[in-house]
Design a protein around this motif. Sequence first.
Motif, short mmCIF file in Angstrom:
data_model
loop_
_atom_site.label_atom_id
_atom_site.label_comp_id
_atom_site.label_asym_id
_atom_site.label_seq_id
_atom_site.Cartn_x
_atom_site.Cartn_y
_atom_site.Cartn_z
N ASN A 197 17.76 -19.91 -12.66
CA ASN A 197 16.31 -19.89 -12.50
C ASN A 197 15.65 -19.88 -13.88
OD1 ASN A 197 15.69 -19.10 -9.39
ND2 ASN A 197 17.54 -18.08 -10.08
N THR A 198 14.50 -20.52 -14.00
CA THR A 198 13.77 -20.56 -15.27
C THR A 198 12.34 -20.10 -15.06
OG1 THR A 198 12.89 -22.80 -15.02
CG2 THR A 198 15.13 -22.60 -15.89
N ASP A 199 11.59 -19.97 -16.18
CA ASP A 199 10.15 -19.79 -16.07
C ASP A 199 9.51 -21.17 -15.95
OD1 ASP A 199 10.12 -20.92 -18.61
OD2 ASP A 199 10.01 -18.99 -19.62
N ASN A 200 8.17 -21.24 -16.06
CA ASN A 200 7.50 -22.52 -15.87
C ASN A 200 7.16 -23.23 -17.18
OD1 ASN A 200 5.48 -20.85 -16.75
ND2 ASN A 200 3.99 -21.46 -15.19
N VAL A 201 7.71 -22.75 -18.29
CA VAL A 201 7.47 -23.40 -19.59
C VAL A 201 8.37 -24.62 -19.70
CG1 VAL A 201 7.52 -23.13 -22.08
CG2 VAL A 201 6.83 -21.21 -20.64
N PRO A 202 7.84 -25.82 -19.94
CA PRO A 202 8.68 -27.03 -19.99
C PRO A 202 9.73 -26.93 -21.10
CG PRO A 202 6.36 -27.61 -19.82
CD PRO A 202 6.40 -26.13 -20.08
N ILE A 203 10.93 -27.40 -20.79
CA ILE A 203 12.02 -27.40 -21.76
C ILE A 203 11.86 -28.59 -22.71
CG2 ILE A 203 13.52 -28.72 -20.21
CD1 ILE A 203 14.66 -26.01 -22.69
#
Length: 286
Positions: A197-203
């Motif tokens: 799972n990630t946050d919503n900041v684009p990689i």
Amino acid sequence: MKFKRSIPALLLVAVLAQSCVSTKKYQQLQTSYNQLDSNTRNLNGKYLLSERNVAVLTNRVASLEEQLASERANSKSLQDALTKALNASSQGNVNVSKLVDEINSSNKYIQQLINTKNKSDSLNLVLTNNLTRSLSQQEMKDVDVQVLKGVVYISLSDNMLYKSGSYEISDKSGETLSKIAKIIMDYNNYDVLIEGNTDNVPITAKNIRNNWDLSTLRASSVVQALQNTYNVDPKRLTAGGRGQYNPIADNSTEAGRIKNRRTQIIITPKLDQFMDLIGKAPEKTK
């Protein structure tokens, strides 16, 4: 003059060589992505099966609670009848001895229902204690363990597991992963889902298209570490990513984003194994 004319040719060769390397890396990433996509489809099937199992167990607990409430109401009715019988015993309308036997039988059944429900509740405690028995206080800051309806959720922070901005496993995660691997080996017939799972900041990392890729690659890294380093049977493992779409906190704050950047290890018992665990739950200490 010949020397000057050879410079563009050398540059062209260098560009073509670099292009070949990039194409090879792209093909490797595409192959990895196709495998991860297949694993994700398998994960969805297993997840649906787990949901059905949980629904069956939830209905069982609800049924026990209904039986318990019914028996308590019946016991109260019998007790009221006994009181009336004692007040009017001289009239001989009620068999007092029979009522006493019925009350005792009802109370015994109520106790059986309570014991069964307590075993169901204590399963969560049994699993949680097993999972946390070897983790230090420091490790517990980066590891969250929950047991919900027989399914074990171990949530690991990305700071503990991965190198910064990467899906590569960090050196400092080894000790914690080894302990979790031991727990997984203890429950050697259970399915294990690794979910990124990630946050919503684009990689913005090179060769990673978005947070879907990042979350799935991180889950795959953990799966391969469990298989290759800790000898967990790969047939039990599934790697999947949920990107930014399964948050547990508000992404508008840094504290929330830290919580959302996590990898969950989900240990799912089958229905018969769940009921077996209930039977093995420890009795309360007197």
